[in-house]
Design an enzyme around this catalytic site. Structure first.
Site, PDB file in Angstrom:
ATOM      1  N   THR A  50      23.883  33.224  44.637  1.00 16.55           N
ATOM      2  CA  THR A  50      22.965  33.638  45.349  1.00 16.55           C
ATOM      3  C   THR A  50      21.735  33.779  44.868  1.00 16.55           C
ATOM      4  O   THR A  50      20.639  33.476  45.236  1.00 16.55           O
ATOM      5  CB  THR A  50      23.370  34.871  46.197  1.00 16.55           C
ATOM      6  OG1 THR A  50      24.546  34.837  46.981  1.00 16.55           O
ATOM      7  CG2 THR A  50      22.268  35.467  47.257  1.00 16.55           C
ATOM      8  N   TYR A  64      22.589  32.156  54.228  1.00 16.83           N
ATOM      9  CA  TYR A  64      21.749  31.326  53.318  1.00 16.83           C
ATOM     10  C   TYR A  64      22.742  30.337  52.458  1.00 16.83           C
ATOM     11  O   TYR A  64      24.079  30.509  52.728  1.00 16.83           O
ATOM     12  CB  TYR A  64      21.098  32.242  52.452  1.00 16.83           C
ATOM     13  CG  TYR A  64      21.948  33.063  51.375  1.00 16.83           C
ATOM     14  CD1 TYR A  64      22.125  34.450  51.817  1.00 16.83           C
ATOM     15  CD2 TYR A  64      22.619  32.611  50.262  1.00 16.83           C
ATOM     16  CE1 TYR A  64      23.181  35.168  51.213  1.00 16.83           C
ATOM     17  CE2 TYR A  64      23.445  33.331  49.810  1.00 16.83           C
ATOM     18  CZ  TYR A  64      23.748  34.614  50.131  1.00 16.83           C
ATOM     19  OH  TYR A  64      24.662  35.402  49.511  1.00 16.83           O
ATOM     20  N   SER A  97      30.416  31.098  43.182  1.00 21.02           N
ATOM     21  CA  SER A  97      31.220  31.510  42.207  1.00 21.02           C
ATOM     22  C   SER A  97      32.633  31.660  42.638  1.00 21.02           C
ATOM     23  O   SER A  97      33.764  31.845  41.931  1.00 21.02           O
ATOM     24  CB  SER A  97      30.615  32.974  41.612  1.00 21.02           C
ATOM     25  OG  SER A  97      30.947  34.098  42.653  1.00 21.02           O
ATOM     26  N   THR A 130      27.735  36.563  42.975  1.00 21.96           N
ATOM     27  CA  THR A 130      28.388  38.184  42.615  1.00 21.96           C
ATOM     28  C   THR A 130      29.879  38.049  42.911  1.00 21.96           C
ATOM     29  O   THR A 130      30.330  38.859  42.755  1.00 21.96           O
ATOM     30  CB  THR A 130      27.583  38.916  43.437  1.00 21.96           C
ATOM     31  OG1 THR A 130      27.847  38.430  44.772  1.00 21.96           O
ATOM     32  CG2 THR A 130      26.334  38.649  43.149  1.00 21.96           C
ATOM     33  N   ASP A 131      30.492  36.932  43.924  1.00 22.21           N
ATOM     34  CA  ASP A 131      31.923  37.032  44.368  1.00 22.21           C
ATOM     35  C   ASP A 131      32.963  37.142  42.902  1.00 22.21           C
ATOM     36  O   ASP A 131      33.750  38.210  42.956  1.00 22.21           O
ATOM     37  CB  ASP A 131      32.374  35.765  45.075  1.00 22.21           C
ATOM     38  CG  ASP A 131      31.450  35.931  46.617  1.00 22.21           C
ATOM     39  OD1 ASP A 131      31.867  35.149  47.267  1.00 22.21           O
ATOM     40  OD2 ASP A 131      30.915  37.003  46.819  1.00 22.21           O
ATOM     41  N   LYS A 203      32.526  44.387  42.241  1.00 25.46           N
ATOM     42  CA  LYS A 203      31.745  44.252  43.441  1.00 25.46           C
ATOM     43  C   LYS A 203      32.495  44.919  44.814  1.00 25.46           C
ATOM     44  O   LYS A 203      33.437  44.552  45.050  1.00 25.46           O
ATOM     45  CB  LYS A 203      31.685  42.638  43.864  1.00 25.46           C
ATOM     46  CG  LYS A 203      30.777  42.428  45.367  1.00 25.46           C
ATOM     47  CD  LYS A 203      30.671  41.022  45.407  1.00 25.46           C
ATOM     48  CE  LYS A 203      29.809  40.723  46.788  1.00 25.46           C
ATOM     49  NZ  LYS A 203      29.392  39.224  46.816  1.00 25.46           N
ATOM     50  N   GLU A 324      56.008  54.542  40.264  1.00 22.48           N
ATOM     51  CA  GLU A 324      56.469  54.276  41.147  1.00 22.48           C
ATOM     52  C   GLU A 324      57.626  53.089  41.184  1.00 22.48           C
ATOM     53  O   GLU A 324      58.530  52.970  41.922  1.00 22.48           O
ATOM     54  CB  GLU A 324      55.258  53.202  42.011  1.00 22.48           C
ATOM     55  CG  GLU A 324      54.451  54.218  42.534  1.00 22.48           C
ATOM     56  CD  GLU A 324      54.884  54.882  43.813  1.00 22.48           C
ATOM     57  OE1 GLU A 324      54.422  55.862  44.379  1.00 22.48           O
ATOM     58  OE2 GLU A 324      55.886  54.503  44.395  1.00 22.48           O
TER      59      GLU A 324
HETATM   60  N1  DGL Z   1      28.962  32.374  47.671  1.00 20.55           N
HETATM   61  C1  DGL Z   1      28.827  33.635  46.787  1.00 20.55           C
HETATM   62  C2  DGL Z   1      28.902  33.464  45.462  1.00 20.55           C
HETATM   63  O1  DGL Z   1      28.403  32.721  44.775  1.00 20.55           O
HETATM   64  C3  DGL Z   1      27.563  34.216  47.024  1.00 20.55           C
HETATM   65  C4  DGL Z   1      27.228  35.753  46.699  1.00 20.55           C
HETATM   66  C5  DGL Z   1      26.205  35.998  45.681  1.00 20.55           C
HETATM   67  O2  DGL Z   1      25.946  35.195  44.808  1.00 20.55           O
HETATM   68  O3  DGL Z   1      25.812  37.125  45.839  1.00 20.55           O
HETATM   69  O4  DGL Z   1      29.471  34.394  44.840  1.00 20.55           O
END
Ligand code: DGL
Length: 367
Positions: A50, A64, A97, A130-131, A203, A324
């Site tokens: 992103t 987006y 990602s 971020t993923d 995240k 457990e």
């Molecule tokens: N498709 C997600 C990624 O590339 C978008 C999320 C992001 O980058 O914040 O991880």
């Protein structure tokens, strides 16, 4: 005013102490001389996400396309970076990602390792979706043997959106990568003014700028280009790691199956049949395993597949060995506080060194 001997001596002493202080990077060595301090040399490796995204309108903060803006445009969009360091960029990938593979991870880590050995590199920033940002940061923390700052950064909104967070996140990442105070702290993540360790951070929200949290707290903050530290990483990393990306060509297949009510053994059996050398159980609670799944996991363990109990609860605790499930009796591994996605990476690296479950358990307690 003629300097008295004591004032002269103390000034000389200070200059000598600073110039002889071991471990300070080149750009911080001549801090006492009258010449302006040399700027740190920071390389930005762009992979997509992103932070390189673009939306149709400024109102599109969640709708987006990721991985659109090339690294040179990314750097040009934050001219203030030049006040922090000498910055140069490389486009390693241009992907969202969620599509990162083991091959992407190994290729990126090898590039980071090679750059970290160069005298004209003082710090490295990786821009990333971020993923799976936390996975890449953790993998680099385990496999790149350098004390130079490595900072992974992303954004929750594209640069085209109102109150976009990418520019300041990137500015903070370069400020941290250029700072001698970040030397030796392992791989870091700068999001939303916080500095987190790549080992702990995850995240924790899907569309908010404050999405990244560490269950054990941030290491510090970066504000107006200055780093402020409040704790240090506790687990082994980088130069203190037994893993070295320069000696690794590929990662063994390790997969994750999610625990839930009405669970069945089918997913675990199918993943093992597809070649998984270890299975991460994203268990309920303290890594619990349904009584309908235990026999299948024991059978797979007997066939040589490693079984690692993590938890679908992310944060605030850790899976306790033999609580457990009788891990000693079953020869299973407890993932400690690592979430399933990070346990997958540590298990894959562990399998490059051992097939012994007890040795794997040590890795999960120390890294
Ligand atoms: N498709 C997600 C990624 O590339 C978008 C999320 C992001 O980058 O914040 O991880």
């Amino acid at each position: 005013m003629t300097p008295t001997p004591t004032r002269l001596m103390s000034a000389l002493g200070c200059a000598l102490a600073l110039t002889l202080l071991p471990g300070l990077p080149a750009h911080a060595q001549n801090a006492t001389s009258t010449a302006p301090a040399k700027k740190a040399q920071v390389v930005i490796l762009a992979t997509g996400g992103t932070i390189a995204g673009a939306g149709a309108t400024a109102a599109n903060s969640a709708t987006y396309q990721a991985a659109k803006v090339p690294v040179d445009k990314l750097l040009a969009s934050v001219p203030e970076l030049g006040s922090l360091a000498q910055v140069r960029g490389e486009q390693v990938f241009q992907i969202a990602s969620e599509s990162f593979t083991n091959e992407h991870l190994v290729q990126l880590a090898k590039r980071v390792s090679a750059l970290s050995k160069q005298a004209d590199v003082d710090g490295i920033v990786i821009t990333h979706g971020t993923d799976t940002l936390e996975e890449t940061a953790f993998f680099l923390n385990l496999t790149v043997r350098t004390t130079k700052p490595i900072v992974v950064v992303g954004s929750m909104r594209p640069g085209t959106a109102l109150s976009a967070d990418g520019a300041l996140n990137l500015y903070n990442a370069v400020a941290t990568a250029a700072s001698p105070t970040a030397v030796g702290k392992g791989v870091l993540v700068t999001m939303n003014d916080e500095i987190n360790t790549g080992r702990d951070v995850t995240k924790a929200a899907n569309i908010r700028p404050d999405a990244f949290k560490s269950p054990w707290g941030a290491l510090g903050m970066v504000v107006e280009g200055q780093t402020h530290w409040f704790r240090a990483p506790a687990k082994r990393h980088t130069v203190n790691s037994e893993f070295d990306i320069d000696q690794i060509q590929a990662l063994p297949q390790v997969d994750i199956a999610y625990g839930h009510g009405n669970a069945s053994p089918v997913a675990y059996q199918a993943l093992a049949a597809s070649g998984a050398k270890a299975l991460i159980h994203a268990g309920t609670g303290n890594g619990s395993v349904s009584k309908d799944v235990v026999p299948a996991l024991r059978e797979l363990r007997a066939k040589g597949v490693q079984v690692i109990r993590s938890s679908r609860i992310d944060g605030g605790g850790f899976v306790i060995r033999n609580a457990e499930q009788p891990d000693d009796q079953y020869d299973w591994v407890a993932a400690h506080d690592l979430n399933p996605q990070k346990a997958r990476l540590l298990a894959a690296l562990a399998l490059t060194r051992t097939q012994d479950a007890k040795a794997i358990q040590r890795f999960f307690l120390e890294y």
